[in-house]
Design an enzyme around this catalytic site. Structure first.
Site, PDB file in Angstrom:
ATOM      1  N   GLY A 110      -0.853 -23.204 -38.927  1.00 47.55           N
ATOM      2  CA  GLY A 110      -1.100 -21.884 -38.345  1.00 47.55           C
ATOM      3  C   GLY A 110      -1.637 -21.982 -36.931  1.00 47.55           C
ATOM      4  CB  THR A 111      -4.052 -24.309 -35.329  1.00 43.46           C
ATOM      5  OG1 THR A 111      -5.072 -24.051 -36.286  1.00 43.46           O
ATOM      6  CG2 THR A 111      -4.664 -24.517 -33.964  1.00 43.46           C
TER       7      THR A 111
ATOM      8  CB  SER B 179      -1.202 -21.689 -42.431  1.00 44.00           C
ATOM      9  OG  SER B 179      -1.815 -22.869 -42.873  1.00 44.00           O
TER      10      SER B 179
ATOM     11  CG  HIS C 252      -3.916 -25.271 -45.408  1.00 41.71           C
ATOM     12  ND1 HIS C 252      -5.237 -24.972 -45.586  1.00 41.71           N
ATOM     13  CD2 HIS C 252      -3.663 -25.077 -44.092  1.00 41.71           C
ATOM     14  CE1 HIS C 252      -5.771 -24.628 -44.416  1.00 41.71           C
ATOM     15  NE2 HIS C 252      -4.826 -24.680 -43.503  1.00 41.71           N
TER      16      HIS C 252
ATOM     17  CB  THR D 247      10.068 -37.388 -36.798  1.00 42.23           C
ATOM     18  OG1 THR D 247      10.477 -38.207 -35.702  1.00 42.23           O
ATOM     19  CG2 THR D 247      10.812 -37.800 -38.060  1.00 42.23           C
TER      20      THR D 247
ATOM     21  CB  CYS E 157     -13.462 -23.120 -37.629  1.00 37.61           C
ATOM     22  SG  CYS E 157     -11.914 -22.811 -38.415  1.00 37.61           S
TER      23      CYS E 157
HETATM   24  N1  PLP Z   1      -5.451 -18.159 -38.556  1.00 35.49           N
HETATM   25  C1  PLP Z   1      -6.214 -17.781 -39.589  1.00 35.49           C
HETATM   26  C2  PLP Z   1      -6.457 -16.329 -39.813  1.00 35.49           C
HETATM   27  C3  PLP Z   1      -6.767 -18.729 -40.458  1.00 35.49           C
HETATM   28  O1  PLP Z   1      -7.530 -18.338 -41.474  1.00 35.49           O
HETATM   29  C4  PLP Z   1      -6.508 -20.101 -40.207  1.00 35.49           C
HETATM   30  C5  PLP Z   1      -7.109 -21.154 -41.060  1.00 35.49           C
HETATM   31  O2  PLP Z   1      -8.298 -21.243 -41.249  1.00 35.49           O
HETATM   32  C6  PLP Z   1      -5.680 -20.458 -39.125  1.00 35.49           C
HETATM   33  C7  PLP Z   1      -5.177 -19.458 -38.323  1.00 35.49           C
HETATM   34  C8  PLP Z   1      -5.341 -21.886 -38.831  1.00 35.49           C
HETATM   35  O3  PLP Z   1      -4.342 -22.342 -39.685  1.00 35.49           O
HETATM   36  P1  PLP Z   1      -4.123 -23.917 -39.935  1.00 35.49           P
HETATM   37  O4  PLP Z   1      -5.305 -24.386 -40.726  1.00 35.49           O
HETATM   38  O5  PLP Z   1      -2.832 -24.017 -40.683  1.00 35.49           O
HETATM   39  O6  PLP Z   1      -4.029 -24.562 -38.592  1.00 35.49           O
END
Ligand code: PLP
Length: 386
Positions: free
Chosen positions: A69-70, A197, A199, A235, A323
């Site tokens: 997601g990041t 994302s 996970h 890859t 985080c």
């Molecule tokens: N955006 C939101 C709203 C999230 O809750 C998170 C994960 O904590 C992320 C982005 C980041 O996703 P990823 O852990 O897959 O990088």
């Protein structure tokens, strides 16, 4: 152990792990090679893309795999900024976004972009009037998350998408907390870009995707071998792609029943906490909130101390987003909804998922009042109050 931190991450569904296994040591070929095993790996990759697209009701061609997601958030925002710099350098977002969005915006500010951080109301809903008023001739992107990871509030993304379309501005939404958890169908009038994302919905970590609506194009941020139609090189991570694809397939089939079960457990837990612990504030929207999330502030004590005590009882929870845990600053989300520093410091997030049971709920509900009471007895704020 009682795990109630599903918004931080979810365990992989066993069926997901099973789906992934062959792609580590047997069907390990590089999808860019031309021999048969490579074609088989490529087939698995495309099946995964179809499954993710199937979950969202979009075209497989609109799904681009990323490392999570990041990366999807970074790409959508920085990619749009790069593409549109001739038109303008103004971006609109909300004050309660995940750091993957906020820190990307901050980095762009250092490079001459201007960012408006739209406020939210006390439930965490974006102020639509302010959002509309913030749109300027040089606005290139609106990025507002679908559901907030800390308090669970769900934003009116359909309305925001319509507004953005009307004003000729791109709209990206971080749907990391909703894809695979809540029904979400992408349509022509929906967002231009959406982050996913793996996970967060029982898939593996280190895999995600960016949906980019057909007809929209942003430049890559990662260059190399030209994978993902030249948009995101590297890859192909076939085991994780296959895993996320399987997680998407399972979500499509089982989401409805999981939602009603988890919602019921969450409601029972929330009501028990309300009945058992005095002087608390429940955060997030009363109705438009993720069905698995409880975010509570326990006045006069520290969220971190509650977490340590819960951990001692074998209960995993969070005091905000994963985080920000460990940082001394209270959550930016809780401050944005108008809580004082003191109250925000006492936050606890319990996020449930499909493997939670009624016993888990009863355990948390039975130990929490004692923990809060004990911490209050040694809190100077509690003594001052009395
Ligand atoms: N955006 C939101 C709203 C999230 O809750 C998170 C994960 O904590 C992320 C982005 C980041 O996703 P990823 O852990 O897959 O990088």
């Amino acid at each position: 152990m009682v795990y109630m931190d599903y918004n931080a991450t979810t365990p992989c569904d066993k069926r997901v792990v099973e789906e992934m296994m062959p792609y580590f040591s047997e069907k390990f070929a590089n999808t860019s090679s031309i021999y048969k095993p490579a074609r088989e790996a490529k087939k698995a990759q495309e099946k995964a893309r179809e499954n993710v697209a199937g979950l969202l009701g979009c075209l497989p061609d609109e799904i681009f795999f990323t490392s999570g997601g990041t990366e999807a958030d970074n790409w959508a925002i920085a990619g749009t900024a790069l593409k549109m710099q001739e038109k303008g350098k103004h971006i609109i977002t909300s004050q309660i976004e995940h750091h993957a969005v906020l820190h990307t915006c901050k980095a762009l500010e250092k490079r001459g972009y201007e960012v408006t951080y739209v406020p939210v109301d006390r439930y965490g809903v974006v102020d639509m009037d302010q959002l509309e008023k913030s749109i300027r001739n040089d606005t290139i992107l609106i990025t507002v998350m679908h559901a907030n990871n800390e308090i669970g509030t769900v934003q009116p993304i359909e309305k925001i998408a319509l507004l953005a379309r009307e004003k000729g501005v791109f709209f990206h939404t971080d749907a990391v907390q909703t894809v695979g958890k809540m029904p979400l169908k992408l349509t022509e009038s929906g967002p231009d870009m959406l982050s996913i994302s793996g996970h967060k919905f029982y898939g593996p970590k280190g895999i995600g995707a960016l949906y980019i609506r057909k007809g929209v194009s942003i430049p890559p941020l990662i260059y190399g071998g030209g994978q993902e139609k030249g948009k995101r090189s590297g890859t192909s991570n076939v085991p994780c792609m296959a895993g996320m694809g399987k997680a998407a397939e399972i979500a499509l089939q089982e989401m409805e029943q999981d939602i009603s079960r988890v919602r019921e457990l969450r409601d029972v837990l929330e009501n028990k906490i309300k009945a058992g612990v005095p002087e608390i504030v429940i955060n997030g929207h009363p109705e438009n909130r993720l069905y698995n999330t409880i975010n509570i502030c326990m006045k006069y004590i520290e969220g971190e101390s509650i977490l340590l005590s819960l951990d001692f009882e074998g209960i995993c929870a969070s005091s905000g987003s994963a985080c920000t845990s460990g940082s001394l600053e209270p959550s930016h989300v809780l401050l944005a909804i108008g809580l004082s520093h003191e109250v925000a410091h006492g936050s606890l997030r319990l996020s449930l998922g499909k493997y939670n049971t009624r016993e888990d709920v009863d355990k948390v509900a039975s130990v929490l009042p004692g923990i809060v009471d004990r911490l209050r007895q040694i809190s100077p704020f509690w003594k001052d109050k009395k």
